[in-house]
Design a protein around this motif. Structure first.
Motif, PDB file in Angstrom:
ATOM      1  N   UNK A  28       1.005  -1.096  -0.023  1.00  0.00           N
ATOM      2  CA  UNK A  28      -0.120  -0.018  -0.098  1.00  0.00           C
ATOM      3  C   UNK A  28       0.929   1.293   0.152  1.00  0.00           C
ATOM      4  N   UNK A  29       1.842   1.221   0.749  1.00  0.00           N
ATOM      5  CA  UNK A  29       3.010   2.342   0.893  1.00  0.00           C
ATOM      6  C   UNK A  29       3.640   2.624  -0.576  1.00  0.00           C
ATOM      7  N   UNK A  30       3.722   1.381  -0.963  1.00  0.00           N
ATOM      8  CA  UNK A  30       4.426   1.468  -2.307  1.00  0.00           C
ATOM      9  C   UNK A  30       3.739   2.161  -3.678  1.00  0.00           C
ATOM     10  N   UNK A  31       2.444   1.818  -3.515  1.00  0.00           N
ATOM     11  CA  UNK A  31       1.432   2.387  -4.365  1.00  0.00           C
ATOM     12  C   UNK A  31       1.337   3.973  -4.039  1.00  0.00           C
ATOM     13  N   UNK A  32       1.425   4.326  -2.953  1.00  0.00           N
ATOM     14  CA  UNK A  32       1.385   5.714  -2.458  1.00  0.00           C
ATOM     15  C   UNK A  32       2.437   6.387  -3.412  1.00  0.00           C
ATOM     16  N   UNK A  33       3.763   5.736  -3.158  1.00  0.00           N
ATOM     17  CA  UNK A  33       4.917   6.322  -3.633  1.00  0.00           C
ATOM     18  C   UNK A  33       5.004   6.039  -5.023  1.00  0.00           C
ATOM     19  N   UNK A  34       4.063   5.335  -5.850  1.00  0.00           N
ATOM     20  CA  UNK A  34       4.131   5.065  -7.242  1.00  0.00           C
ATOM     21  C   UNK A  34       5.311   4.191  -7.492  1.00  0.00           C
ATOM     22  N   UNK A  35       5.656   3.330  -6.861  1.00  0.00           N
ATOM     23  CA  UNK A  35       6.877   2.363  -6.789  1.00  0.00           C
ATOM     24  C   UNK A  35       6.324   1.019  -6.579  1.00  0.00           C
TER      25      UNK A  35
END
Length: 139
Positions: A28-35
Motif C-alpha cells: 500500500x505504501x509503495x502504491x502511494x509512492x508510485x513504486x
C-alpha cells in the motif's frame, strides 16, 4: 536518488505519520509512492536509514508512549489503538525501543511531562533504536 523519488517517498512517509493506526503494508505504501514494493523498500531505506516497517513501528511506539503516559488505557487497549494487531509483537517492539515493557512504562511517574508542550515531551521521550544507542555509546 532523484528529487521525484524523494518527493514520492516523502508522500508515503507522511502517510505513515498520519495513518499509523491504520493497517498499512509495504504494498500500500509503495502504491502511494508510485513504486514497486522492492524499489520502494530499498529507496526508503536509502533515504531514511531504516526499512518502512521499522519507521512505521517507531511512530506507533511513540504514540503508544503518549497514551501510556496518560494512564487511562490498558496496555492491550493502547496496542490496538496505535494499529498493532499482536500484543506480543507490540510489547516486544516497545521493549526494544524504549528499554522497558509497556506495563513498566505505564506504571512509572510521568508527572514531570505535564507542564511541557506535547512537542517537547515527544522530543525528550523519543525512542532510541538499538543501533543509534550503540553508535552514541561508542563516541
Amino acid at each position: 536518488m532523484d528529487r521525484d523519488d524523494l518527493v514520492r517517498l516523502r508522500r508515503a512517509r507522511d502517510q505513515m505519520d498520519r495513518e499509523y493506526a491504520q493497517p498499512l503494508d509495504v504494498e500500500a505504501l509503495a502504491r502511494t509512492a508510485c513504486m514497486s514494493s522492492g524499489h520502494f523498500s530499498r529507496s526508503f531505506r536509502a533515504a531514511y536509514g531504516e526499512a518502512p516497517y521499522g519507521y512505521l513501528m517507531t511512530r506507533r511506539i511513540e504514540r503508544a508512549m503518549a497514551l501510556l503516559r496518560r494512564g487511562d488505557l490498558s496496555v492491550t487497549e493502547v496496542c490496538f489503538e496505535v494499529g498493532c494487531s499482536s500484543l506480543g509483537t507490540f510489547s516486544t517492539r516497545f521493549t526494544e525501543l524504549v528499554g522497558e515493557s509497556p506495563s513498566a512504562y505505564r506504571a512509572r511517574d510521568h508527572s514531570w511531562t505535564e507542564p511541557l508542550p506535547a512537542c517537547l515531551a515527544r522530543a525528550a521521550l523519543r525512542p532510541v533504536r538499538n543501533r543509534e544507542a550503540a553508535t552514541a555509546g561508542e563516541g
